[in-house]
Enzyme design. Structure first.
Site, PDB file in Angstrom:
ATOM      1  CE  LYS A 172      -0.347   0.116   5.048  1.00 34.55           C
ATOM      2  NZ  LYS A 172      -1.241   0.141   6.208  1.00 34.55           N
TER       3      LYS A 172
ATOM      4  CE1 TYR B 288       9.337  33.386   4.225  1.00 34.16           C
ATOM      5  CE2 TYR B 288       9.570  30.997   4.053  1.00 34.16           C
ATOM      6  CZ  TYR B 288       9.281  32.227   3.477  1.00 34.16           C
ATOM      7  OH  TYR B 288       8.948  32.283   2.146  1.00 34.16           O
TER       8      TYR B 288
END
Length: 369
Positions: free
Chosen positions: A42, A264
């Site tokens: 998966k 930032y």
């Protein structure tokens, strides 16, 4: 004041998948259990490539494939894999005709799912899915008796064949936890209930990777190995081979003085003259922003700290006095030959390795060998 930045070069972050590690891990599980091994592929084979992992696992002893969605099951078939495939997370309105056409078994977690499958008039193989203590997928214990009876009626009517009963353990990574014995006992109670209803499932499967490594009593007829195929051990009890290596060329290098804020919010300010290397990878590529200020990468043969906030597309690394040039390789994580590992990145981000390996974005090129 910082020196002028050197010119950036073309960048090509690459995620290299080592299929020999997948092969070795598969063989290890095949040797360790008395029954069959389902390779769970998966989430694009846990971020390692569904087709490549599926074919490698089958070539090394896995006899079943496991996926969540029907679409993933179809992709397994498109990869040329002919072994039995089970899909276990489908809506009530699953395309039963497609499951039958591609020979994909369906998990049945409720009476509503069973009724819809039986009404579709396309014979399919099913696995009754029991909730054995997670309050998540699977039928709740008070529904088991009616589910078993309805499954038997559908089987007699020729609509389905019940080939398996499945469950999952919530605490298998902690082998001494009492929830494991309770969950196993509950699961076996459900199996006995199925047999009393006249069902004869060929495969009982409860154990995923952690339970396979720590709870032999849960092995039963088959185990489901997903994370373990690619070297992740949720129980920290085995030494599996990791299969991924994430690298990137350095995009830019600059020399800065003390007192320079980085990124930032200036969450990091340099305390001395140093050299900063810019990597063209960020949280849009799968580097967790929560690892900012803690993570490291390997540059010029030495671990260097990530400084400032990991941005969407960029990460800054303090390489100190290392002689680094644009185009030099930085190793973000790898199998553990001195570079950081996926497990370390997970710890820095406060998450699990599964999230790291399945989160690498599509902008990162793949290399499979």
């Amino acid at each position: 004041m910082s020196a002028p930045a050197r010119a950036a070069v073309r960048t090509a972050p690459t995620l290299a998948v080592d299929l020999s590690a997948v092969a070795e891990n598969t063989r290890r599980f095949v040797r360790a259990v008395p029954g069959e091994v389902m390779a769970v592929v998966k989430a694009d084979g846990f971020g390692h490539g569904l087709a490549a992992v599926a074919r490698t696992a089958v070539a090394n002893g896995a006899t079943w494939l496991g996926v969540t969605s029907l679409a993933e099951g179809v992709a397994v078939r498109a990869a040329g894999v002919n072994e039995p495939v089970l899909s276990w997370l489908n809506p009530v309105e699953v395309e039963v005709a497609a499951a039958a056409r591609h020979r994909i078994d369906l998990a049945v977690p409720s009476l509503r799912h069973l009724d819809a499958i039986a009404a579709a008039q396309h014979h399919v193989r099913i696995h009754l899915q029991l909730d054995t203590g997670m309050a998540r997928d699977g039928a709740a214990p008070d529904e088991w008796a009616s589910l078993m009876a309805a499954a038997r009626r559908a089987e007699v009517a020729g609509r389905v064949t019940v080939v398996g009963i499945m469950g999952h353990l919530a605490m298998a990574a902690w082998p001494g936890h009492p929830a494991n014995s309770r969950g196993t006992e509950e699961f076996l109670r459900g199996v006995a209930m199925a047999e009393r209803s006249g069902l004869r499932p060929a495969v009982r499967h409860l154990a995923a990777t952690a339970a396979t490594l720590t709870l032999p009593s849960a092995h039963l007829d088959m185990v489901r190995i997903g994370a373990g195929l690619v070297g992740i051990d949720p129980s920290d009890s085995a030494s599996l081979r990791r299969a991924l290596r994430l690298t990137t060329p350095v995009a830019q290098v600059r020399r800065v003085e003390a007192g320079v804020g980085i990124g930032y919010g200036h969450t990091r300010v340099t305390c001395r003259p140093t050299t900063l290397a810019l990597l063209p990878l960020g949280y849009a590529d799968g580097l967790p922003r929560s690892a900012s200020g803690r993570a490291q990468v390997l540059v010029a043969g030495r671990r260097c700290p990530v400084v400032g906030v990991i941005s969407m597309d960029q990460t800054v690394v303090d390489v100190g006095e290392c002689p680094v040039e644009p185009g030099d390789e930085a190793v973000v994580f790898g199998p553990g030959d001195g570079e950081p590992t996926v497990d370390e990145w997970a710890a820095w981000a406060g998450t699990i390795p599964h999230e790291i390996v399945t989160g690498i974005g599509s902008r990162v090129s793949r290399s499979v060998r």
